[in-house]
Design an enzyme around this catalytic site. Structure first.
Site, PDB file in Angstrom:
ATOM      1  N   ASP A   8      40.398 -38.804 -29.732  1.00  0.00           N
ATOM      2  CA  ASP A   8      41.237 -38.291 -30.813  1.00  0.00           C
ATOM      3  C   ASP A   8      42.278 -37.415 -30.126  1.00  0.00           C
ATOM      4  OD1 ASP A   8      42.399 -36.907 -32.873  1.00  0.00           O
ATOM      5  OD2 ASP A   8      40.576 -35.866 -33.507  1.00  0.00           O
ATOM      6  N   LYS A  70      52.501 -34.070 -29.900  1.00  0.00           N
ATOM      7  CA  LYS A  70      52.333 -35.221 -30.780  1.00  0.00           C
ATOM      8  C   LYS A  70      53.451 -35.301 -31.819  1.00  0.00           C
ATOM      9  CE  LYS A  70      48.580 -37.263 -33.493  1.00  0.00           C
ATOM     10  NZ  LYS A  70      47.143 -37.085 -33.775  1.00  0.00           N
ATOM     11  N   GLU A 169      43.510 -42.666 -37.671  1.00  0.00           N
ATOM     12  CA  GLU A 169      42.520 -41.583 -37.732  1.00  0.00           C
ATOM     13  C   GLU A 169      41.622 -41.663 -38.965  1.00  0.00           C
ATOM     14  OE1 GLU A 169      45.165 -38.295 -37.007  1.00  0.00           O
ATOM     15  OE2 GLU A 169      45.387 -38.934 -34.923  1.00  0.00           O
ATOM     16  N   ASP A 191      43.132 -36.014 -44.489  1.00  0.00           N
ATOM     17  CA  ASP A 191      43.161 -35.560 -43.098  1.00  0.00           C
ATOM     18  C   ASP A 191      44.365 -34.655 -42.854  1.00  0.00           C
ATOM     19  OD1 ASP A 191      43.325 -35.267 -40.367  1.00  0.00           O
ATOM     20  OD2 ASP A 191      43.245 -37.395 -39.889  1.00  0.00           O
TER      21      ASP A 191
END
Ligand code: AMP
Length: 632
Positions: A8, A70, A169, A191
Site C-alpha cells: 500500500d 503521491k 485500494e 477510504d
C-alpha cells in the site's frame, strides 16, 4: 524465485504485507513499525533518508524533504497548483509539462521519489523474510487516472520490483474484509487517507468480488485537515504578533507537524493545545506559540472538507443504482477515518448504521494486496475480481465534442471497438485524441494521449471506415489503436506514451536506482568505518588518560602520532586509509594491553584491590576495540 509482497503505497504512510502459509501478515520495517512514512529526504551531506529517519529531520531540512509525493504522481504541473503551494519543497515543470520535484538543483520525477520509498520497503521486507522480494501487487486509489496508475507501475519497476498488478485500494480492502464471507453482501468502502478520498461499492460473496461503482476525489485527504489547523493557528499568531509563520519554512514545518499531532489527538480527546516554544523571533526577542483548539472548533473549521466527501458517496450509490438502505456494511479505510466527524458522517450517510470496525484501517489495504498477490501466484484459491474503470474514456470528434467510448464503472479488463470516419472530402489522415473524464467537451477533460493515423486513401467524407479500439487491462491501463479498414494501416498507443515517462527514461532510472543502492551500501560502509574509527580514537584516548604515567614515553608518543593519523584518515571518505590507520593503531595498542595485564598482575599480587580496578577495565576496552574491529 523471490517472494511476492502486497504494497500500500500511501500518501502519508506505506505498508507491506506478505502471505505466510496462506495467511496475510504485515511486515515490520527496519525501525520495527508497520507503517513507513512515505517521506524521502536529501541531507546536506548528500545522504538519502527514507521513512521515519527522513520524517524526523523534516523540520530542520524542509526544502529537501519530500512527503505526499503521491499527490504529484502522473500529474501535469497545471493540475497540482493547490498542492504545490502547501509543500515546502520545489515542484517545477518537467518533461511534457509533468510536475517534477527539484532538490539541490536536480530534478526527480514523482516516480523516482516513490521508487525510493519502494526500495526501502523492498529492502526491509527482504531483511525480515530473509529472502529476495522481486514481485509486488501495488495499490492505488480507485479514482487514480491512467497516467497516475502508469506512474505507479513505473515506480515499482524503477525500484526493481515486477508489478504483478495494480489494484484499487478499496478493492484490496474488500478482499481483506470479504475473503471468508460465505454470503453475498453489498459493501461500501469509504477510504480517506492522507491525500486521497475514494468510495467504492462492491458485491462480495463466496469467490466473487464485483465492484459496482467507484467515485472519489484525488485532491482530498488528511493533509487538508492539517492545513486548516495550520491556517487557523498561523492566523491567530499573526494577529497577536504581526508575524506570518507561513513565510518561514522551518517554522511552517514545525507548525504542520504540530497540526497533524493535534488533529490525531482530537480524535480521542475534545481539547488540545498546540505549543511551539521559540517558533520565531523579532527585535523584542523570541516568540512562543501557544494555541488551544477544541474538537468543536476543529470540526467547524473543516466542515467543508467533510462535506466534500458527500458528493462522491452519493454519486457512487447512484451509479450502482442503490439506495442507502441497500448497503450491508460500510468499511472504513485510511487513517483519516479515525476522526469522529468522519465516523459520524458515514453513519449518517449509511442511514444510521455503525460502520464495520473489524479491520485495521491502516493495514487492510496492504493485506488485500498481499491476498491478491497470493491469488495471482496460485497460493490462494481463485476469486473472481471484477473491478471497474473509474472515469469515462472517449475520443474527440468534430466540433470538440467527446464521443464516450467506455463509460465509467465499466468492468475491466475491457475492450470496445468503434467505427469512425472522415469529416472532409479527400481527408487522408485523422487525429485520435484520447480523453478521460465526464465532461461533454474535449477541452474540459484530461488528455491521455494523441496520435495520427495517416495514409488513408482520399475518398469523399464519410466513406473511410476507421476502427478505433480501446483496450483496458487488469491494471486499468489503457491501450488505444486505430485502423483504416480499407488499407489495414494501423496506429496505436499505450497511453503511457504521451503523459508518462518514455521507456528509455524508465530504464535509466532503474539503472540509477540500482547504482544508488550500491552507492548507498558503500556510504553505509564508509559511515561504519568512520564510526568504528571514532570509537577506537575515543577508547584509546581514555585508555591513555586512565593509565597516565604508567605508559612509557616512547609508546605514548607513538600512539599519539598514530591517533593523529587515524583522526585525519577518519575525516576522509577513504575506507582503505581508515582501515590501515586503525590496523596500525591496533597493533600498537596491543602492546599497551600487555602492559596493562602485567601491571594488573603485579597489582593483584600486592593485594591492592582498589588499584587493580582500573587496568582490567582498560583491558576490557581493549577487547571491545578488537572485537568491533574484527567484526567489520
Ligand atoms: P493513510 O494514508 O491511510 O496512512 O492515512 C494517513 C492520514 O491519516 C494522515 O493524514 C494522518 O494524519 C491521518 N490519521 C492517522 N491517524 C489518525 C487519527 N487517529 N485521527 C485523525 N487522523 C489520523
Amino acid at each position: 524465485m523471490g517472494r511476492t509482497v502486497g504494497i500500500d503505497l500511501g500518501t502519508t504512510n506505506s505498508v507491506v504485507a506478505v502471505l505466510d502459509g496462506g495467511e496475510p501478515r504485515v511486515i515490520p520495517n527496519a525501525e520495527g513499525s508497520h507503517l513507513t512514512p512515505s517521506v524521502v529526504a536529501f541531507t546536506k551531506t548528500g545522504e538519502r533518508l527514507v521513512g521515519a529517519p527522513a520524517k524526523r529531520q523534516a523540520i530542520i531540512n524542509p526544502e529537501n524533504t519530500v512527503y505526499s509525493i503521491k499527490r504529484f504522481m502522473g500529474r501535469r504541473l497545471g493540475e497540482v497548483e493547490a498542492e504545490r503551494k502547501i509543500v515546502p519543497y520545489k515542484i517545477v515543470d518537467g518533461k511534457n509539462g509533468m510536475a517534477v520535484v527539484e532538490i539541490q538543483g536536480r530534478q526527480y520525477t514523482p516516480e523516482e521519489i516513490s521508487a525510493m520509498i519502494l526500495q526501502k520497503l523492498k529492502a526491509d521486507a527482504e531483511a525480515y523474510l530473509g529472502d529476495t522480494v522481486d514481485k509486488a501487487v501495488v495499490t492505488v486509489p480507485a479514482y487514480f487516472n491512467d497516467a497516475q496508475r502508469t506512474a505507479t507501475k513505473n515506480a515499482g519497476q524503477i525500484a526493481g520490483l515486477e508489478v504483478l498488478r495494480i489494484v484499487n485500494e478499496p478493492t484490496a480492502a474488500s478482499l481483506a474484509y470479504g475473503l471468508d464471507k460465505k454470503e453475498n453482501e453489498t459493501i461500501l468502502v469509504y477510504d480517506l487517507g492522507g491525500g486521497t478520498f475514494d468510495v467504492s461499492i462492491l458485491e462480495v460473496g463466496e469467490g466473487l468480488f464485483e465492484v459496482r461503482a467507484t467515485n472519489g476525489d484525488t485532491h482530498l485527504g488528511g493533509d487538508d485537515w492539517d492545513q486548516q489547523i495550520v491556517d487557523y493557528v498561523a492566523d491567530a499568531f499573526q494577529r497577536q504578533t504581526g508575524i506570518d509563520l507561513r513565510k518561514d519554512r522551518q517554522a511552517l514545518q514545525r507548525l504542520r507537524e504540530a497540526a497533524e499531532k493535534a488533529k490525531v489527538e482530537l480524535s480521542s480527546s475534545v481539547q488540545t493545545t498546540i505549543s511551539l516554544p521559540f517558533i520565531t523571533a523579532d527585535q523584542e526577542g523570541p516568540k512562543h506559540l501557544d494555541e488551544a483548539l477544541s474538537r468543536a472548533r476543529f470540526e467547524e473549521l473543516t466542515r467543508d472538507l467533510v462535506e466534500r466527501t458527500v458528493g462522491p458517496f452519493r454519486s457512487a450509490l447512484a451509479d450502482a443504482r442503490l439506495a442507502e438502505g441497500d448497503i450491508d456494511e460500510i468499511i472504513l479505510v485510511g487513517g483519516s477515518t479515525r476522526m469522529p466527524m468522519i465516523q459520524e458522517l458515514v453513519k449518517r450517510l449509511g442511514g444510521g448504521k455503525e460502520p464495520h470496525r473489524g479491520v485495521n484501517p491502516d493495514e487492510v489495504v496492504a493485506i488485500g494486496a498481499a491476498i491478491q498477490g497470493g491469488i495471482i501466484g496460485g497460493e490462494l484459491k481463485e476469486v473472481v475480481l471484477l473491478d471497474v474503470t473509474p472515469l469515462t474514456l472517449g475520443i474527440e470528434t468534430l466540433g470538440g465534442i467527446v464521443d464516450k467510448v467506455v463509460p465509467r464503472n465499466t468492468h475491466i479488463p475491457h475492450r470496445t471497438e468503434r467505427i469512425y470516419t472522415t469529416a472532409a472530402d479527400g481527408q487522408t489522415q485523422v487525429e485520435v485524441h484520447v480523453l478521460q473524464g465526464e465532461r461533454e467537451m474535449a477541452r474540459d477533460n484530461k488528455t491521455l494521449g494523441q496520435f495520427m493515423l495517416t495514409g488513408i486513401p482520399p475518398a469523399p467524407r464519410g466513406i473511410p471506415h476507421i476502427k478505433v479500439t480501446f483496450d483496458i487491462d487488469r491494471n486499468g491501463i489503457l491501450n488505444v489503436a486505430a485502423q483504416d479498414e480499407a488499407t489495414g494501416r494501423q496506429q496505436s498507443i499505450t497511453i503511457t506514451g504521451s503523459t508518462n515517462l518514455p521507456k528509455e527514461d524508465i530504464d535509466k532510472m532503474v539503472q540509477e536506482a540500482q547504482r544508488y543502492a550500491q552507492e548507498d551500501s558503500r556510504r553505509r560502509e564508509i559511515a561504519d568505518a568512520k564510526n568504528r574509527a571514532e570509537q577506537m580514537i575515543y577508547q584509546t584516548e581514555s585508555y591513555l588518560r586512565d593509565l597516565g604515567d604508567k605508559v612509557p614515553v616512547d609508546l605514548k608518543n607513538q600512539i599519539t602520532a598514530q591517533l593523529a593519523n587515524l583522526r585525519e584518515a577518519q575525516q576522509s571518505d577513504d575506507i582503505e586509509r581508515i582501515r590501515t590507520a586503525m590496523d596500525t593503531l591496533q597493533q600498537t595498542t596491543l602492546r599497551l594491553g600487555e602492559l596493562v595485564y602485567q601491571q594488573a598482575g603485579a597489582a593483584a599480587g600486592g593485594g591492592q584491590t582498589s588499584g587493580a580496578g582500573q587496568p582490567p577495565q582498560g583491558a576490557e576496552q581493549e577487547e571491545v576495540i578488537e572485537a568491533e574491529y574484527k567484526a567489520e
